[in-house]
Design a protein around this motif. Sequence first.
Motif, short mmCIF file in Angstrom:
data_model
loop_
_atom_site.label_atom_id
_atom_site.label_comp_id
_atom_site.label_asym_id
_atom_site.label_seq_id
_atom_site.Cartn_x
_atom_site.Cartn_y
_atom_site.Cartn_z
N ASP A 94 3.25 5.67 4.66
CA ASP A 94 2.90 6.31 5.93
C ASP A 94 1.51 6.94 5.90
N ALA A 95 0.64 6.42 5.03
CA ALA A 95 -0.69 7.02 4.87
C ALA A 95 -1.52 6.88 6.14
N THR A 96 -2.30 7.90 6.42
CA THR A 96 -3.23 7.83 7.55
C THR A 96 -4.43 6.98 7.14
N GLU A 97 -5.25 6.63 8.10
CA GLU A 97 -6.38 5.74 7.83
C GLU A 97 -7.38 6.35 6.86
N SER A 98 -7.56 7.67 6.94
CA SER A 98 -8.56 8.34 6.10
C SER A 98 -7.98 8.87 4.78
N GLU A 99 -6.69 8.73 4.57
CA GLU A 99 -6.04 9.29 3.39
C GLU A 99 -6.22 8.38 2.17
N PRO A 100 -6.39 8.97 0.95
CA PRO A 100 -6.47 8.15 -0.26
C PRO A 100 -5.21 7.31 -0.44
N LYS A 101 -5.37 6.06 -0.85
CA LYS A 101 -4.24 5.15 -0.98
C LYS A 101 -4.27 4.44 -2.32
N SER A 102 -3.10 4.01 -2.75
CA SER A 102 -2.98 3.16 -3.92
C SER A 102 -2.12 1.96 -3.52
N THR A 120 0.83 -1.20 0.00
CA THR A 120 0.00 0.00 0.00
C THR A 120 0.87 1.26 0.00
N LEU A 121 0.46 2.26 -0.77
CA LEU A 121 1.13 3.56 -0.83
C LEU A 121 0.14 4.69 -0.56
N PRO A 122 0.61 5.80 0.04
CA PRO A 122 1.92 6.00 0.65
C PRO A 122 2.12 5.05 1.84
N GLY A 133 15.64 -7.59 -8.63
CA GLY A 133 14.49 -7.31 -7.80
C GLY A 133 13.46 -6.65 -8.71
N VAL A 134 12.18 -6.72 -8.39
CA VAL A 134 11.14 -6.20 -9.29
C VAL A 134 10.14 -5.34 -8.52
N ILE A 135 9.81 -4.19 -9.10
CA ILE A 135 8.71 -3.36 -8.60
C ILE A 135 7.78 -3.06 -9.77
N VAL A 136 6.50 -3.34 -9.59
CA VAL A 136 5.49 -3.07 -10.62
C VAL A 136 4.65 -1.88 -10.14
N LEU A 137 4.81 -0.76 -10.81
CA LEU A 137 4.09 0.45 -10.40
C LEU A 137 2.67 0.47 -10.96
N ASN A 138 1.86 1.39 -10.41
CA ASN A 138 0.44 1.45 -10.75
C ASN A 138 0.00 2.91 -10.91
N PRO A 139 0.67 3.68 -11.81
CA PRO A 139 0.47 5.13 -11.86
C PRO A 139 -0.93 5.58 -12.27
N ASN A 140 -1.71 4.74 -12.94
CA ASN A 140 -3.08 5.16 -13.29
C ASN A 140 -4.03 5.05 -12.11
N GLU A 141 -3.59 4.40 -11.05
CA GLU A 141 -4.40 4.31 -9.83
C GLU A 141 -3.92 5.42 -8.88
N ASN A 142 -4.01 6.67 -9.35
CA ASN A 142 -3.42 7.77 -8.58
C ASN A 142 -4.44 8.71 -7.93
N TYR A 143 -5.72 8.31 -7.97
CA TYR A 143 -6.74 9.09 -7.26
C TYR A 143 -7.94 8.20 -6.98
N ILE A 144 -8.77 8.65 -6.05
CA ILE A 144 -10.02 7.97 -5.79
C ILE A 144 -11.16 8.94 -6.02
#
Length: 383
Positions: free
Chosen positions: A134-142, A130-132, A200-211
Amino acid sequence: MVVLQRLMYIYLSILNVLTVWVMMAQLQQGGPDEKEKTTALKDLLSRIDLDELMKKDEPPLEFPDTLEGFEYIFNEKGQLRHIKTGEPFVFNYREDLHRWNQKRYEALGEIITKYVYELLQTECHLKKVTLPVDATESEPKSFIFMSEDALTNPDKLLVLIHGNGVVRAGQWARRLIINEDLDSGTQIPYIKRAIEEGYGVIVLNPNENYIEVEKTKAQVQLSSDSSDEPAEKRERKDKIQKETKKRRDFYEKYRNPQKEKETMQMYIRMIQREAEVKNKVTAVALTDSVHNVWHQEVGKSIREWMRENCCNWVSSSEPLDTSVESMLPDCPRVSAGTERHELTSWKSFPSIFKFFSEAVEAKNSAVKPTPTRRSNRIKYEEL
């Protein structure tokens, strides 16, 4: 018979509308009385919803939420096939209802997205993060996907970023996944190859950048309130905004006729680390990228870094890796070996890993690879 009746209904309705328009044109040439009649006719016309007429007899936009519900499954070759007939996916399931077919396709696409997420975890053994962080519970997340050694691998890390549009983490092109196969349409071959080669592999998800969240009454009112601008300017601005909103709402109603509430986008936190990225990233492979160094206000240092560390495999009729000229001063461009934009990532797959291997080798030798042209192919100097 039902289709014929529906077409006749639409035809007669549109004919009535056209009749009203003709009457308006005739009345506008007359005096004050005719103008009053014109105003009345305009009011009548505004109440005729052509969108609603086109939806006459349209089935409900309710679709299954599983592949099995759609009666489709991926076979052993990763191809989407009908469970009973073995046939590929059919878009025009109802030939006379394009919107219904499109919404059906989009509903299937959402299921495909979840299916690919599952494959990233089960087949590629990536973990969902989950990103960010350090996201708070009520903050939008991806979220993104990472291999276990993504942050600890001492040698090399592959970061995969899809293009814009409806695709999400792990996908190159939804159309390829549905109409071709999982290999050409997803990032799974890249991930498996990278893991085999010690990345090592990281798969990003940049289109999931808002709710999207529903607007409160106060927010709706605030967005419609005017500032302390001069009255005339404010009225002119309000008129333009209302017309724009009307067109946008009409389009949204066509695509999502069941959506009734006004929503707003809440963006997920992002940061930029230019210096850190330039110091740590060894090579960047682009596939038919639509970036523009002028429009995106890229500075001279970034343009120089791109020329030294990037290569763009573009759609072209030329053979794979053939040099392609560019007017932009960013990075070398070579042919992906296909003229189809959505296939560029798949067709250039072996060349990209060769490019990475040479870049890593050059870095380990403290020498950067310099692009040179031999014949009509782009290669890198032997170390």
